[in-house]
Design a protein around this motif. Structure first.
Motif, PDB file in Angstrom:
ATOM      1  N   ILE A 198       0.816  -1.210   0.000  1.00 15.07           N
ATOM      2  CA  ILE A 198       0.000   0.000   0.000  1.00 15.07           C
ATOM      3  C   ILE A 198       0.853   1.265   0.000  1.00 15.07           C
ATOM      4  N   VAL A 199       2.041   1.207   0.585  1.00 16.66           N
ATOM      5  CA  VAL A 199       2.883   2.410   0.623  1.00 16.66           C
ATOM      6  C   VAL A 199       3.278   2.841  -0.785  1.00 16.66           C
ATOM      7  N   PRO A 200       3.795   1.945  -1.624  1.00 16.98           N
ATOM      8  CA  PRO A 200       4.077   2.369  -3.013  1.00 16.98           C
ATOM      9  C   PRO A 200       2.820   2.842  -3.731  1.00 16.98           C
ATOM     10  N   LEU A 201       1.673   2.198  -3.429  1.00 13.72           N
ATOM     11  CA  LEU A 201       0.417   2.630  -4.046  1.00 13.72           C
ATOM     12  C   LEU A 201       0.097   4.076  -3.679  1.00 13.72           C
ATOM     13  N   MET A 202       0.295   4.449  -2.433  1.00 14.10           N
ATOM     14  CA  MET A 202       0.003   5.824  -2.006  1.00 14.10           C
ATOM     15  C   MET A 202       0.905   6.824  -2.714  1.00 14.10           C
ATOM     16  N   PHE A 203       2.176   6.469  -2.871  1.00 13.81           N
ATOM     17  CA  PHE A 203       3.082   7.382  -3.588  1.00 13.81           C
ATOM     18  C   PHE A 203       2.624   7.551  -5.036  1.00 13.81           C
ATOM     19  N   ARG A 204       2.171   6.463  -5.650  1.00 10.77           N
ATOM     20  CA  ARG A 204       1.669   6.574  -7.030  1.00 10.77           C
ATOM     21  C   ARG A 204       0.398   7.407  -7.070  1.00 10.77           C
ATOM     22  N   MET A 205      -0.467   7.249  -6.081  1.00  7.38           N
ATOM     23  CA  MET A 205      -1.707   8.036  -6.029  1.00  7.38           C
ATOM     24  C   MET A 205      -1.401   9.523  -5.889  1.00  7.38           C
ATOM     25  N   ILE A 206      -0.405   9.863  -5.060  1.00 10.35           N
ATOM     26  CA  ILE A 206      -0.038  11.274  -4.873  1.00 10.35           C
ATOM     27  C   ILE A 206       0.536  11.845  -6.159  1.00 10.35           C
ATOM     28  N   ASP A 207       1.400  11.058  -6.818  1.00  6.83           N
ATOM     29  CA  ASP A 207       1.959  11.527  -8.098  1.00  6.83           C
ATOM     30  C   ASP A 207       0.855  11.731  -9.133  1.00  6.83           C
ATOM     31  N   SER A 208      -0.089  10.784  -9.180  1.00 10.61           N
ATOM     32  CA  SER A 208      -1.193  10.905 -10.140  1.00 10.61           C
ATOM     33  C   SER A 208      -2.066  12.109  -9.832  1.00 10.61           C
ATOM     34  N   LEU A 209      -2.289  12.347  -8.533  1.00  6.59           N
ATOM     35  CA  LEU A 209      -3.097  13.491  -8.138  1.00  6.59           C
ATOM     36  C   LEU A 209      -2.435  14.801  -8.559  1.00  6.59           C
ATOM     37  N   GLU A 210      -1.132  14.884  -8.363  1.00 11.90           N
ATOM     38  CA  GLU A 210      -0.411  16.102  -8.754  1.00 11.90           C
ATOM     39  C   GLU A 210      -0.485  16.315 -10.266  1.00 11.90           C
ATOM     40  N   LYS A 211      -0.313  15.246 -11.037  1.00 10.10           N
ATOM     41  CA  LYS A 211      -0.394  15.365 -12.493  1.00 10.10           C
ATOM     42  C   LYS A 211      -1.795  15.800 -12.923  1.00 10.10           C
ATOM     43  N   PHE A 212      -2.815  15.221 -12.278  1.00  7.57           N
ATOM     44  CA  PHE A 212      -4.187  15.580 -12.627  1.00  7.57           C
ATOM     45  C   PHE A 212      -4.451  17.060 -12.357  1.00  7.57           C
ATOM     46  N   ILE A 213      -3.981  17.547 -11.196  1.00  7.20           N
ATOM     47  CA  ILE A 213      -4.212  18.953 -10.839  1.00  7.20           C
ATOM     48  C   ILE A 213      -3.547  19.878 -11.855  1.00  7.20           C
ATOM     49  N   LYS A 214      -2.341  19.517 -12.272  1.00  9.36           N
ATOM     50  CA  LYS A 214      -1.620  20.375 -13.220  1.00  9.36           C
ATOM     51  C   LYS A 214      -2.242  20.343 -14.614  1.00  9.36           C
ATOM     52  N   LEU A 215      -2.952  19.249 -14.932  1.00 11.51           N
ATOM     53  CA  LEU A 215      -3.618  19.162 -16.233  1.00 11.51           C
ATOM     54  C   LEU A 215      -5.041  19.699 -16.181  1.00 11.51           C
ATOM     55  N   ASP A 216      -5.590  19.831 -14.979  1.00 13.50           N
ATOM     56  CA  ASP A 216      -6.966  20.284 -14.804  1.00 13.50           C
ATOM     57  C   ASP A 216      -7.040  21.802 -14.912  1.00 13.50           C
ATOM     58  N   ARG A 217      -8.259  22.322 -14.957  1.00 11.96           N
ATOM     59  CA  ARG A 217      -8.435  23.767 -14.885  1.00 11.96           C
ATOM     60  C   ARG A 217      -7.874  24.251 -13.539  1.00 11.96           C
ATOM     61  N   GLY A 257     -18.375  23.816 -11.598  1.00 11.49           N
ATOM     62  CA  GLY A 257     -17.739  22.507 -11.541  1.00 11.49           C
ATOM     63  C   GLY A 257     -16.404  22.576 -12.262  1.00 11.49           C
ATOM     64  N   ARG A 258     -16.175  21.594 -13.138  1.00  6.81           N
ATOM     65  CA  ARG A 258     -14.993  21.634 -13.991  1.00  6.81           C
ATOM     66  C   ARG A 258     -15.379  21.986 -15.435  1.00  6.81           C
ATOM     67  N   ALA A 259     -16.646  22.339 -15.612  1.00  9.51           N
ATOM     68  CA  ALA A 259     -17.107  22.639 -16.970  1.00  9.51           C
ATOM     69  C   ALA A 259     -16.582  23.962 -17.475  1.00  9.51           C
ATOM     70  N   ALA A 260     -16.430  24.920 -16.551  1.00  9.64           N
ATOM     71  CA  ALA A 260     -15.979  26.254 -16.981  1.00  9.64           C
ATOM     72  C   ALA A 260     -15.293  26.951 -15.822  1.00  9.64           C
ATOM     73  N   LEU A 261     -14.240  27.696 -16.169  1.00  6.44           N
ATOM     74  CA  LEU A 261     -13.547  28.542 -15.199  1.00  6.44           C
ATOM     75  C   LEU A 261     -13.440  29.932 -15.817  1.00  6.44           C
TER      76      LEU A 261
END
Length: 253
Positions: A107-126, A194-198
């Protein structure tokens, strides 16, 4: 009476007296011996009685000891069953602990991957509350390096960060911040559907912008959208009731 007869009578009388005396002494001796025998017999009987009482006491103690031994055996068997049950419990807990350790290793490696994925998503999101969201990611990284925080608590907070991200896509919101408009920093009121418009509205409400997620840049809106953006900000702030408005929303691909 002749002299010879007289002497004989005298001798017989002397023997008679002597025999009587001897018989008396013998009887006394017999009585004394009998008394001694009785006394000895009484002492012997007393010793026998004492020994019998002692034997009875020993017999009682023996029976008590036998009973105690039997009780102790039963109790020891009972304790042995408890110890065996406790050992089974300990073995079960040890297996669970070993399983937990194996789970942690996964689970520890999974959490690190989840955090990395979350950061990438935020940077690609509005960029809705962008700084706040990136700071949340950094707090998660610091949390993962904190030995005082349990793995379960780390996982809980990672999941909580994901839930917060989900909420950004389900709410309308307005808050203040700044944008870069052709190299000029402008303070604006942000509005997100939401995420439809900023959207962004200048504080004097004379200019409005929309975030283009493909070009990752702000685009100035025409005057035909200005009043709608003003109304959108007011609705998000609760100044006016929700109503239908015209907003520049890109079609989903």
């Amino acid at each position: 009476m002749s002299k010879r007869t007289l002497i004989a009578s005298t001798v017989i009388g002397a023997f008679a007296l002597t025999g009587s005396a001897v018989s008396a002494d013998t009887l006394d001796d017999l009585h004394r011996e009998e008394a001694k025998i009785h006394a000895a017999a009484a002492k012997s009987q007393e010793k026998i009685n004492t020994l019998f009482e002692q034997s009875q006491e020993l017999l009682v103690e023996y029976r008590q000891t036998v009973d105690q031994t039997e009780n102790l055996k039963i109790y020891n068997d009972y304790l042995a069953s408890l110890v065996a049950d406790q050992q089974r419990g300990i073995n079960s807990l040890q297996r669970q602990i070993d399983s937990i350790e194996e789970t942690k290793q996964g689970i520890v490696p999974l959490m690190f991957r989840m955090i990395d994925s979350l950061e990438k998503f935020i940077k690609l999101d509005r960029p809705i509350h962008l700084d706040e969201r990136l700071q949340r990611v950094e707090r998660l990284r610091d949390l993962m390096a904190n030995s005082n925080v349990t793995v379960s608590e780390q996982f809980r907070q990672v999941l909580e960060a994901y839930l917060v991200e989900v909420e950004y896509g389900t709410k309308i919101n307005s808050y203040q911040g700044t944008i870069d408009d052709a190299g000029t920093e402008v303070t604006v009121d942000f509005f997100n559907l939401g995420r439809a418009a900023l959207l962004a509205l200048s504080l004097d409400q004379t200019h409005a912008w929309v975030w283009n997620n493909e070009s990752r840049a702000w685009e100035k809106l025409g005057d035909e959208y200005l009043s709608s953006v003003v109304d959108a900000v007011k609705m998000a702030n609760g100044v006016v009731p929700a109503d239908l408005i015209k907003l520049p929303i890109s079609a989903a691909e």
